[in-house]
Design a protein around this motif. Structure first.
Motif, short mmCIF file in Angstrom:
data_model
loop_
_atom_site.label_atom_id
_atom_site.label_comp_id
_atom_site.label_asym_id
_atom_site.label_seq_id
_atom_site.Cartn_x
_atom_site.Cartn_y
_atom_site.Cartn_z
N ARG A 198 1.71 0.47 0.54
CA ARG A 198 2.78 -0.24 -0.17
C ARG A 198 2.30 -0.74 -1.52
O ARG A 198 3.02 -0.65 -2.53
CB ARG A 198 3.26 -1.42 0.68
CG ARG A 198 4.46 -2.19 0.10
CD ARG A 198 5.72 -1.35 0.08
NE ARG A 198 6.13 -0.93 -1.25
CZ ARG A 198 7.10 -0.10 -1.51
NH1 ARG A 198 7.79 0.43 -0.52
NH2 ARG A 198 7.41 0.23 -2.74
N VAL A 201 2.07 2.18 -3.85
CA VAL A 201 3.42 2.54 -4.30
C VAL A 201 3.85 1.60 -5.41
O VAL A 201 4.38 2.02 -6.45
CB VAL A 201 4.41 2.49 -3.12
CG1 VAL A 201 5.85 2.48 -3.63
CG2 VAL A 201 4.21 3.69 -2.20
N GLU A 213 6.67 6.29 2.22
CA GLU A 213 5.35 5.91 1.71
C GLU A 213 4.28 6.94 2.04
O GLU A 213 3.18 6.90 1.47
CB GLU A 213 4.94 4.54 2.26
CG GLU A 213 5.77 3.40 1.71
CD GLU A 213 5.36 2.04 2.26
OE1 GLU A 213 4.30 1.97 2.92
OE2 GLU A 213 6.09 1.07 2.02
#
Length: 250
Positions: A198, A201, A213
Motif C-alpha cells: 500500500r 502504491v 495492489e
C-alpha cells in the motif's frame, strides 16, 4: 525508461488555466464509441487527446506526438496491443495503461512484464479511468520532491542517479521503466525498512490510485530480473511476508 536515450515528456506537470493537471493522451482503441467517450471525459478534465483505432500506426503516432500517457487496448485488430506495447517501449518512457476485456490474468501480467505501467479491465468506470490518468500525471514529482537535485542513491553495487534518471549495477546500465525506477527509488530511500504494498502504491502510483495492489508484485518481479542481469545470482530485494518489500540487508 531509466535511460537518457529515451527522453521523458516535460508536459506531465503542466497545469491548465482551470488549475487542473493537463497533458497529452493518446487513445489506441478500436471501439470508436468507447474511444470518443474516453476522449470526451479526458478533454473535460483538461487533457489534450488524440484517438486512433488500430495498432499498426500507434508506435509512429507516439514518436510524433510524444504523449505523456497511452491508453492501449490489448484486443486490437491487426497488430496486437502487446506487440504495440513492446514497440513503444523500445523508444518511449510514456506511461502505458492497458485496457483489456480478456479474462486471462496471464495476459495482463504479460502486458505489465513487457512495459505497461497499469491496466484496467472492461467494462470500467470512465471516472475511474480519469482518476488513474490524473494519478500518473502526478507521479513524476511524487518521490523526486523528497530528494535534492542530483542526489545519488547507492545500495551495494546498485547506483541510482536521480538527476540522470539512470540505474547501474556493477557499473553496467540497466534499462528500467519509470514504474520500476520509482519502485527501486522508493525502496532505496529507506533501505533498512520494509515498505508495504500500500505504501509503495501511494509513493509510486499516488494515494488516489485504485486497483489491485498485486500489480506491485509484478513490477517488483520485473525489477529483480533486470537488476540480476549484470549480477546473476545476487539477491537485491527481499519479500517480507505479510508486509511488503525491503532492500536486501548486506
Amino acid at each position: 525508461m531509466a535511460s537518457t536515450s529515451k527522453p521523458a515528456s516535460n508536459r506531465a506537470n503542466s497545469v491548465n488555466p482551470a488549475g487542473t493537471l493537463s497533458g497529452r493522451v493518446l487513445i489506441v482503441e478500436d471501439e470508436r464509441p468507447l474511444a470518443r467517450m474516453i476522449s470526451l471525459y479526458l478533454s473535460k478534465a483538461g487533457f489534450d487527446t488524440t484517438a486512433i483505432h488500430e495498432g499498426e500506426s500507434a508506435p509512429d503516432k507516439v514518436a510524433r506526438l510524444r504523449p505523456d500517457v497511452v491508453i492501449l487496448d490489448l484486443g486490437l485488430p491487426g497488430l496486437d496491443g502487446l506487440d504495440v506495447c513492446k514497440r513503444i517501449r523500445a523508444f518511449s518512457d510514456c506511461y502505458i495503461l492497458m485496457l483489456t476485456a480478456r479474462g486471462s490474468e496471464r495476459e495482463r501480467i504479460t502486458g505489465l512484464e513487457i512495459g505497461a505501467d497499469d491496466y484496467i479491465t472492461k467494462p470500467f468506470s470512465i471516472r475511474e479511468l480519469v482518476i488513474r490518468i490524473q494519478s500518473v500525471m502526478r507521479r513524476p514529482r511524487k518521490i523526486d520532491a523528497t530528494l535534492q537535485n542530483g542526489q545519488t542513491l547507492k545500495h551495494g553495487p546498485i547506483v541510482l542517479d536521480t538527476l540522470a534518471h539512470e540505474v547501474t549495477v556493477e557499473g553496467q546500465q540497466v534499462e528500467l521503466t519509470r514504474t520500476e525506477f520509482e519502485l527501486l527509488q522508493a525502496l532505496m530511500l529507506t533501505p533498512k525498512e520494509a515498505v508495504s504494498r500500500r505504501d509503495l502504491v501511494t509513493k509510486v502510483w499516488d494515494s488516489t490510485w485504485v486497483g489491485d495492489e498485486r500489480i506491485v508484485d509484478v513490477h517488483i518481479g520485473n525489477l529483480r530480473k533486470k537488476l540480476n542481469f549484470p549480477a546473476p545470482g545476487v539477491h537485491f530485494i527481499d519479500t517480507i511476508r505479510g508486509v511488503g518489500y525491503r532492500m536486501a540487508l548486506k
